[in-house]
Structure formats: C-alpha cells, structure tokens
Design a protein around this motif. Structure first.
Motif, mmCIF file in Angstrom:
data_model
loop_
_atom_site.group_PDB
_atom_site.id
_atom_site.type_symbol
_atom_site.label_atom_id
_atom_site.label_comp_id
_atom_site.label_asym_id
_atom_site.label_seq_id
_atom_site.Cartn_x
_atom_site.Cartn_y
_atom_site.Cartn_z
ATOM 1 N N LEU A 1 0.725 -1.315 -0.281
ATOM 2 C CA LEU A 1 -0.524 0.076 0.065
ATOM 3 C C LEU A 1 0.987 1.298 -0.218
ATOM 4 O O LEU A 1 0.817 1.952 -0.773
ATOM 5 N N LEU A 2 2.406 0.979 0.863
ATOM 6 C CA LEU A 2 2.620 2.480 1.013
ATOM 7 C C LEU A 2 3.503 2.814 -0.209
ATOM 8 O O LEU A 2 3.470 3.823 -0.821
ATOM 9 N N SER A 3 3.993 1.749 -0.628
ATOM 10 C CA SER A 3 4.582 1.403 -2.410
ATOM 11 C C SER A 3 3.891 2.682 -3.235
ATOM 12 O O SER A 3 3.899 3.230 -3.871
ATOM 13 N N GLN A 4 2.276 1.714 -3.600
ATOM 14 C CA GLN A 4 1.784 2.661 -4.046
ATOM 15 C C GLN A 4 1.562 3.846 -4.196
ATOM 16 O O GLN A 4 1.627 4.578 -5.136
ATOM 17 N N ARG A 5 1.222 4.107 -2.578
ATOM 18 C CA ARG A 5 0.667 5.316 -2.481
ATOM 19 C C ARG A 5 2.193 6.397 -2.821
ATOM 20 O O ARG A 5 1.286 7.922 -3.418
ATOM 21 N N LEU A 6 3.004 5.676 -2.794
ATOM 22 C CA LEU A 6 4.000 6.882 -3.027
ATOM 23 C C LEU A 6 4.233 7.387 -4.372
ATOM 24 O O LEU A 6 4.927 7.799 -4.701
ATOM 25 N N ARG A 7 3.674 5.770 -5.359
ATOM 26 C CA ARG A 7 4.134 6.714 -6.871
ATOM 27 C C ARG A 7 2.796 7.637 -7.451
ATOM 28 O O ARG A 7 3.261 8.269 -8.552
ATOM 29 N N GLN A 8 2.251 7.185 -6.853
ATOM 30 C CA GLN A 8 0.436 7.998 -6.890
ATOM 31 C C GLN A 8 0.845 9.795 -6.789
ATOM 32 O O GLN A 8 0.676 9.873 -7.349
ATOM 33 N N LYS A 9 2.361 9.804 -5.383
ATOM 34 C CA LYS A 9 2.948 11.237 -5.724
ATOM 35 C C LYS A 9 3.742 11.012 -5.868
ATOM 36 O O LYS A 9 4.699 12.394 -5.865
ATOM 37 N N GLY A 10 3.959 10.796 -7.534
ATOM 38 C CA GLY A 10 5.443 10.682 -7.985
ATOM 39 C C GLY A 10 6.651 10.508 -7.108
ATOM 40 O O GLY A 10 7.366 10.941 -7.684
ATOM 41 N N LEU A 11 6.492 9.848 -6.684
ATOM 42 C CA LEU A 11 8.279 9.869 -5.419
ATOM 43 C C LEU A 11 7.984 8.055 -5.554
ATOM 44 O O LEU A 11 7.094 7.172 -6.218
#
Length: 160
Positions: A118-128
């Motif tokens: 979940l954290l990896s997905q959310r970070l990618r959604q934020k461009g990180l």
C-alpha cells in the motif's frame, strides 16, 4: 496488525508466520476496503522543528469502529490503508521540502506485506519512487547497513 490495535481488538496473530509469509511473498489476506481513518501530517511549527504524522486521530477512529463492533479484518484493512496514506503524505511533504524523489522503505514494518504494498502504491501516486529490498531482508540487519552507509557518507562529506 500492529501491537496496539491488535491488543485492543483481542485479535492474536502469529507474528512468526506473518513475517515468514511476507518474506516468502504470500499475499496479505484482508478485505478489499479502501476506507481510511484520518492520519494527517502536521507541518513544522508550534514548537516542532520537523514534520509529524498525527496517528492519534487514526487510533481514535480505530477505537470508535472497534467499539461499534466492526469486524477485525475490516479494522485491520482500514488501519493499514490509513497508515500507508499518512506515511505517503508525510514522505511527499518532506521530499518536496528537500527536493527528493526517492524514499527508502526498510525496517521491521516493511515485513508487513500489506503495508509495504500500500505504501509503495501511494508513494508512486505522489510521483515518488519507493526503494525496496532486493538483496537483503528488511529488518534490523538492513537498517544497520543503511546506518553504516549514512555514517560513511556523513564522514566523507565532513558533516559530523
């Protein structure tokens, strides 16, 4: 689940089994529910010189749902979704302030496959770009390696 919500809910997980399944790549078994509790990021100020994740809001909402007899798997999913979103928001705020794109994910919490995904997905959604383990297992040994690398970099730069 993590110790505090686990104790409050009465839910007992086999930590060794959870860690083993995570390391073996077994999927996490939680309901498909993306409802989230509040887990806001507080900016520096009011006597704080760094960003802060307000987990108090998360735990209060979790407690209310537990008292309302929400099923434990739903509580667990919402807790993980909320924590992942809060951590991603915190990382995004800090990354923007420092001009960074990469976020290292390590330590015992990253043995929790649900949180790591979940954290990896959310970070990618934020461009990180999340940096995940490939050669070493996540946990204390890898944290130690990271601390040694950071220490070497600090000495090499003369920032000690």
């Amino acid at each position: 689940m993590y110790p505090a919500p686990q104790r409050a809910s009465g839910f007992q997980a086999d930590v060794a089994a959870e860690s083993s399944s995570v390391m073996a790549g077994a999927p996490a078994v939680l309901p498909d529910d993306d409802a989230a509790y509040p887990c806001p990021v507080l900016a520096p100020g009011s006597g704080r010189d760094s960003w802060l994740l307000d987990t108090d809001s998360l735990f209060r909402a979790l407690w209310r749902d537990w008292q309302a007899q929400t099923p434990v798997p739903v509580l667990a999913r919402r807790f993980h979704v909320s924590l992942a979103q809060g951590l991603a928001d915190l990382a995004a705020a800090a990354a923007q302030e420092k001009g960074l794109r990469h976020v290292g994910l390590s330590g015992g919490c990253m043995q929790n496959k649900t949180l790591a995904l979940l954290l990896s997905q959310r970070l990618r959604q934020k461009g990180l770009e999340p940096l995940l383990h490939r050669s070493l297992q996540t946990n204390d040994a890898c944290i130690s390696l990271g601390q040694a690398a950071w220490g070497l970099l600090t000495v090499m730069r003369g920032n000690f």
